[in-house]
Design a protein around this motif. Sequence first.
Motif, PDB file in Angstrom:
ATOM      1  N   LEU A 339      13.278  -1.014  11.051  1.00 16.16           N
ATOM      2  CA  LEU A 339      13.063  -1.257   9.620  1.00 16.16           C
ATOM      3  C   LEU A 339      11.591  -1.021   9.327  1.00 16.16           C
ATOM      4  N   GLU A 340      11.327  -0.200   8.322  1.00 14.91           N
ATOM      5  CA  GLU A 340       9.942   0.084   7.954  1.00 14.91           C
ATOM      6  C   GLU A 340       9.711  -0.372   6.513  1.00 14.91           C
ATOM      7  N   LEU A 341       8.590  -1.031   6.289  1.00 17.76           N
ATOM      8  CA  LEU A 341       8.276  -1.509   4.938  1.00 17.76           C
ATOM      9  C   LEU A 341       7.173  -0.640   4.335  1.00 17.76           C
ATOM     10  N   GLY A 342       7.387  -0.155   3.130  1.00 19.56           N
ATOM     11  CA  GLY A 342       6.354   0.610   2.432  1.00 19.56           C
ATOM     12  C   GLY A 342       6.023   1.933   3.101  1.00 19.56           C
ATOM     13  N   PRO A 343       6.991   2.849   3.202  1.00 20.81           N
ATOM     14  CA  PRO A 343       6.745   4.109   3.927  1.00 20.81           C
ATOM     15  C   PRO A 343       5.829   5.084   3.193  1.00 20.81           C
ATOM     16  N   LEU A 344       5.575   4.856   1.937  1.00 19.90           N
ATOM     17  CA  LEU A 344       4.710   5.687   1.091  1.00 19.90           C
ATOM     18  C   LEU A 344       5.214   7.127   0.944  1.00 19.90           C
ATOM     19  N   GLU A 345       5.048   7.944   2.002  1.00 19.10           N
ATOM     20  CA  GLU A 345       5.548   9.324   1.936  1.00 19.10           C
ATOM     21  C   GLU A 345       6.343   9.688   3.184  1.00 19.10           C
ATOM     22  N   ALA A 362      13.818   2.677   5.612  1.00 14.67           N
ATOM     23  CA  ALA A 362      12.478   2.456   5.044  1.00 14.67           C
ATOM     24  C   ALA A 362      12.622   2.059   3.580  1.00 14.67           C
ATOM     25  N   ILE A 363      11.984   0.946   3.219  1.00 12.45           N
ATOM     26  CA  ILE A 363      12.122   0.404   1.862  1.00 12.45           C
ATOM     27  C   ILE A 363      10.824   0.633   1.102  1.00 12.45           C
ATOM     28  N   GLU A 364      10.906   1.360   0.026  1.00 15.94           N
ATOM     29  CA  GLU A 364       9.714   1.698  -0.752  1.00 15.94           C
ATOM     30  C   GLU A 364       9.953   1.309  -2.215  1.00 15.94           C
ATOM     31  N   ASP A 368       7.672   6.829  -7.433  1.00 14.06           N
ATOM     32  CA  ASP A 368       7.148   8.167  -7.143  1.00 14.06           C
ATOM     33  C   ASP A 368       6.971   8.369  -5.640  1.00 14.06           C
ATOM     34  N   ALA A 369       6.517   7.296  -4.971  1.00 12.85           N
ATOM     35  CA  ALA A 369       6.370   7.398  -3.518  1.00 12.85           C
ATOM     36  C   ALA A 369       7.746   7.596  -2.880  1.00 12.85           C
ATOM     37  N   PHE A 370       8.736   6.894  -3.393  1.00 11.44           N
ATOM     38  CA  PHE A 370      10.102   7.042  -2.878  1.00 11.44           C
ATOM     39  C   PHE A 370      10.560   8.508  -2.987  1.00 11.44           C
ATOM     40  N   LEU A 389      15.033   2.679  -2.447  1.00 11.75           N
ATOM     41  CA  LEU A 389      14.065   2.357  -3.493  1.00 11.75           C
ATOM     42  C   LEU A 389      14.238   0.900  -3.921  1.00 11.75           C
ATOM     43  N   GLY A 390      13.206   0.102  -3.733  1.00 11.16           N
ATOM     44  CA  GLY A 390      13.286  -1.289  -4.157  1.00 11.16           C
ATOM     45  C   GLY A 390      12.225  -2.121  -3.469  1.00 11.16           C
ATOM     46  N   ASP A 391      12.237  -3.409  -3.767  1.00  9.47           N
ATOM     47  CA  ASP A 391      11.230  -4.350  -3.277  1.00  9.47           C
ATOM     48  C   ASP A 391      11.666  -4.872  -1.907  1.00  9.47           C
ATOM     49  N   PHE A 392      10.833  -4.650  -0.895  1.00 11.01           N
ATOM     50  CA  PHE A 392      11.260  -5.102   0.435  1.00 11.01           C
ATOM     51  C   PHE A 392      11.298  -6.629   0.531  1.00 11.01           C
ATOM     52  N   SER A 409       3.260  -1.515   8.073  1.00 14.38           N
ATOM     53  CA  SER A 409       1.897  -0.972   8.134  1.00 14.38           C
ATOM     54  C   SER A 409       1.348  -0.827   6.722  1.00 14.38           C
ATOM     55  N   GLY A 410       0.202  -1.415   6.499  1.00 14.16           N
ATOM     56  CA  GLY A 410      -0.477  -1.237   5.208  1.00 14.16           C
ATOM     57  C   GLY A 410       0.180  -1.980   4.070  1.00 14.16           C
ATOM     58  N   VAL A 411       0.898  -3.044   4.366  1.00 17.74           N
ATOM     59  CA  VAL A 411       1.588  -3.730   3.270  1.00 17.74           C
ATOM     60  C   VAL A 411       1.204  -5.211   3.118  1.00 17.74           C
ATOM     61  N   LEU A 412       0.832  -5.889   4.222  1.00 20.51           N
ATOM     62  CA  LEU A 412       0.632  -7.341   4.117  1.00 20.51           C
ATOM     63  C   LEU A 412      -0.471  -7.691   3.111  1.00 20.51           C
ATOM     64  N   TYR A 413      -1.543  -6.914   3.116  1.00 20.72           N
ATOM     65  CA  TYR A 413      -2.664  -7.226   2.215  1.00 20.72           C
ATOM     66  C   TYR A 413      -2.370  -6.814   0.773  1.00 20.72           C
ATOM     67  N   HIS A 414      -1.192  -6.256   0.539  1.00 16.08           N
ATOM     68  CA  HIS A 414      -0.775  -5.955  -0.843  1.00 16.08           C
ATOM     69  C   HIS A 414       0.174  -7.034  -1.386  1.00 16.08           C
ATOM     70  N   MET A 415       0.389  -8.077  -0.610  1.00 14.27           N
ATOM     71  CA  MET A 415       1.369  -9.092  -1.005  1.00 14.27           C
ATOM     72  C   MET A 415       0.700 -10.248  -1.749  1.00 14.27           C
ATOM     73  N   VAL A 416       1.386 -10.723  -2.770  1.00  9.45           N
ATOM     74  CA  VAL A 416       0.911 -11.903  -3.497  1.00  9.45           C
ATOM     75  C   VAL A 416       1.014 -13.135  -2.598  1.00  9.45           C
ATOM     76  N   GLY A 484      -0.854   0.880  -3.528  1.00  9.84           N
ATOM     77  CA  GLY A 484      -0.861  -0.549  -3.281  1.00  9.84           C
ATOM     78  C   GLY A 484       0.446  -1.202  -3.683  1.00  9.84           C
ATOM     79  N   GLY A 485       0.356  -2.480  -3.943  1.00  7.87           N
ATOM     80  CA  GLY A 485       1.562  -3.238  -4.267  1.00  7.87           C
ATOM     81  C   GLY A 485       1.802  -3.333  -5.760  1.00  7.87           C
ATOM     82  N   MET A 486       2.833  -4.113  -6.106  1.00  7.13           N
ATOM     83  CA  MET A 486       3.278  -4.108  -7.504  1.00  7.13           C
ATOM     84  C   MET A 486       2.649  -5.225  -8.334  1.00  7.13           C
TER      85      MET A 486
HETATM   86  C1  LIG Z   1      -1.001   1.310   1.696  1.00  8.09           C
HETATM   87  S1  LIG Z   1       0.601   1.995   1.581  1.00  8.09           S
HETATM   88  C2  LIG Z   1       0.992   2.059   3.301  1.00  8.09           C
HETATM   89  C3  LIG Z   1       1.750   3.299   3.657  1.00  8.09           C
HETATM   90  C4  LIG Z   1       2.091   3.449   5.129  1.00  8.09           C
HETATM   91  N1  LIG Z   1       3.018   2.423   5.549  1.00  8.09           N
HETATM   92  C5  LIG Z   1       0.839   3.440   5.964  1.00  8.09           C
HETATM   93  O1  LIG Z   1       0.584   2.484   6.677  1.00  8.09           O
HETATM   94  O2  LIG Z   1       0.095   4.420   5.913  1.00  8.09           O
HETATM   95  C6  LIG Z   1       1.605   0.655   1.004  1.00  8.09           C
HETATM   96  C7  LIG Z   1       2.987   1.092   0.621  1.00  8.09           C
HETATM   97  O3  LIG Z   1       3.802  -0.050   0.454  1.00  8.09           O
HETATM   98  C8  LIG Z   1       4.533   0.059  -0.752  1.00  8.09           C
HETATM   99  N2  LIG Z   1       4.863  -1.294  -1.209  1.00  8.09           N
HETATM  100  C9  LIG Z   1       3.986  -2.243  -1.602  1.00  8.09           C
HETATM  101  N3  LIG Z   1       4.651  -3.367  -1.931  1.00  8.09           N
HETATM  102  C10 LIG Z   1       5.964  -3.120  -1.751  1.00  8.09           C
HETATM  103  C11 LIG Z   1       7.145  -3.891  -1.893  1.00  8.09           C
HETATM  104  N4  LIG Z   1       7.106  -5.161  -2.318  1.00  8.09           N
HETATM  105  N5  LIG Z   1       8.329  -3.320  -1.583  1.00  8.09           N
HETATM  106  C12 LIG Z   1       8.381  -2.050  -1.125  1.00  8.09           C
HETATM  107  N6  LIG Z   1       7.281  -1.261  -0.989  1.00  8.09           N
HETATM  108  C13 LIG Z   1       6.094  -1.792  -1.279  1.00  8.09           C
HETATM  109  C14 LIG Z   1       3.608   0.823  -1.665  1.00  8.09           C
HETATM  110  O4  LIG Z   1       4.286   1.395  -2.740  1.00  8.09           O
HETATM  111  C15 LIG Z   1       3.027   1.838  -0.690  1.00  8.09           C
HETATM  112  O5  LIG Z   1       3.847   2.964  -0.560  1.00  8.09           O
END
Ligand SMILES: C[S@@+](CC[C@H](N)C(=O)[O-])C[C@H]1O[C@@H](n2cnc3c(N)ncnc32)[C@H](O)[C@@H]1O
Length: 534
Positions: A339-345, A362-364, A368-370, A389-392, A409-416, A484-486
């Motif tokens: 399971l991958e969170l936030g795959p971006l591209e 992978a949940i994105e 647009d990234a999706f 496509l949706g909120d992980f 990867s690259g998602v924890l610091y985007h979380m509220v 970043g995050g939403m």
């Molecule tokens: C900084 S990018 C990291 C991309 C890639 N995983 C990496 O490490 O290079 C963060 C990604 O997480 C997605 N994202 C952020 N919050 C999310 C959420 N709640 N549910 C799903 N995707 C989310 C963003 O849209 C973005 O594509």
Amino acid sequence: MTVDFRQIIRIAAGKHSRGIEFGASYAPILPKSDGYQTLVIDHADAETLRAKYRPHGVDVSRIEEVDAIDDGGELLALDPTGQGFDFIVASHVFEHLTDPIHFLQRCERALSPGGRIFLLVPDRRFTFDYLRPCSSLGQMLAAYFSGDTRHNAASMYDHYASNAMRGGVQVWTQGSTGDFAFAGTPSEGYRLATRPGSDYVDCHAWVFTPSSFRLIMADLRAIGLVGLGEERFYPSIGCEFFVELSSASANPVQDRLTLALAALAESATEDSGQPIAVPHYIRTAPSNQNAVDALAGQWVGAFPAELDLQAGAAHLHGDLRIQWLAEQLGDRLPGQHVLELGPLEGAHTATLLAAGARSVLAIEANRDAFLRCLITKEVLGLRDASFRLGDFMVFLEQDANDWPLIVASGVLYHMVDPLRTLELLAKRTDRLYLWTHVVDEAAMPVGDPRRAHLAAPERRNWLGRDVTLHPRPYGDVKSSTFCGGMDAVPRWMDKHDLLWALGQLGFNNVIVAHEAPDDQHGPALSILARRTRA
Ligand SMILES: C[S@@+](CC[C@H](N)C(=O)[O-])C[C@H]1O[C@@H](n2cnc3c(N)ncnc32)[C@H](O)[C@@H]1O
């Protein structure tokens, strides 16, 4: 990363076709010195241009020899083969022309069959034209019927009286917030409108937003004065928009009313607006580049070099962090469902599959990234990747699977609420990979400029202990390549709290790697957290 209009032109023109670049001056898009077969046409010779631009502090060594001074004559006469030019490029030229209709007609006659015209045109909302209304085709027709070779009094007055600035600069981009001010004055406008003599004095005679321009082009074709139609159009990036024209274009012309209303709406806002939904047909042979270009300008990452595709700049395919993860996991990755969170591209998705993962879900959340992930999937043939496509966070709350590996990867610091994210992850897996930014007293002490982005810390009682969360507002940085995050204000965790929290959640084998204390945004690290059950 944003769409690079100039790169699109370079790719489309290529080095094997022949064409014209108008007004290349000190910023040629297709320099002869780089091997492009370009005929340079300008209003003065190279020496005069160098003398003109030297005082402006620009790099005049980039000014190439001018092959022809534009005298308004037939361009085809400049083509020794007589077969016509494959491309004509005019960047920030069209708005200066005294008679743009005549210019378009000359270009049209000079094109080879299938030849293209590429125009980069300033959008009045982001330049010193801001305080002027858009030009009309009626005004352009008046210049055409009088055969103007000098700017008329109306253009001169409007330009020199209404010249604007924003935040003290003449050109800005979407999202700028500086104050507007007039740089021009009525007396200066009047002086230039009524000046004696017939010397050419330059001005922006024509003012557009993307839709006002498209309406004029559509009407010109409808009248029959110009046979050129739109091949490609990109809405404004920075201060300019992109138009590609050809005589052969069979793209459906947009409804005039839609364009007129869109032009009004654009004028009423500072937003570049979304591209107007118009069926867009690609007339070249199917290719991966076409697929990538379907979302041109949005790509953050590059594709593997061997594919020779133009996308973004970041190198995420074959990312060493994911390769390190695969090494750490040894035979625990091959054959597993990840399971991958936030795959971006989807670059990490591809890397995980290449490392032997049986499948990746992978949940994105970014729409647009999706879509970019789906293109990556097609381009790379990732049959075992599934993008949703949706909120992980919502997914993790509902999911009942035990995942052999979760990659976040690259998602924890985007979380509220990163603690809640960790709780959910811990429920769903015994093997968790994180790459994240953290706040780290040692690496980023008080006074470090990177702390300026952090708001006052918050304390949260979590499992009986005070944990510090650092709100870090995104501010005004959202763009089409925002990754970043939403939510507007995510929270960063302290490094020691994060490692402690993982232990509390039962991860009894935690390895830290790729520590980057000096990362420009803030300290960052990889964590592989494993729970080994007795
Ligand atoms: C900084 S990018 C990291 C991309 C890639 N995983 C990496 O490490 O290079 C963060 C990604 O997480 C997605 N994202 C952020 N919050 C999310 C959420 N709640 N549910 C799903 N995707 C989310 C963003 O849209 C973005 O594509």
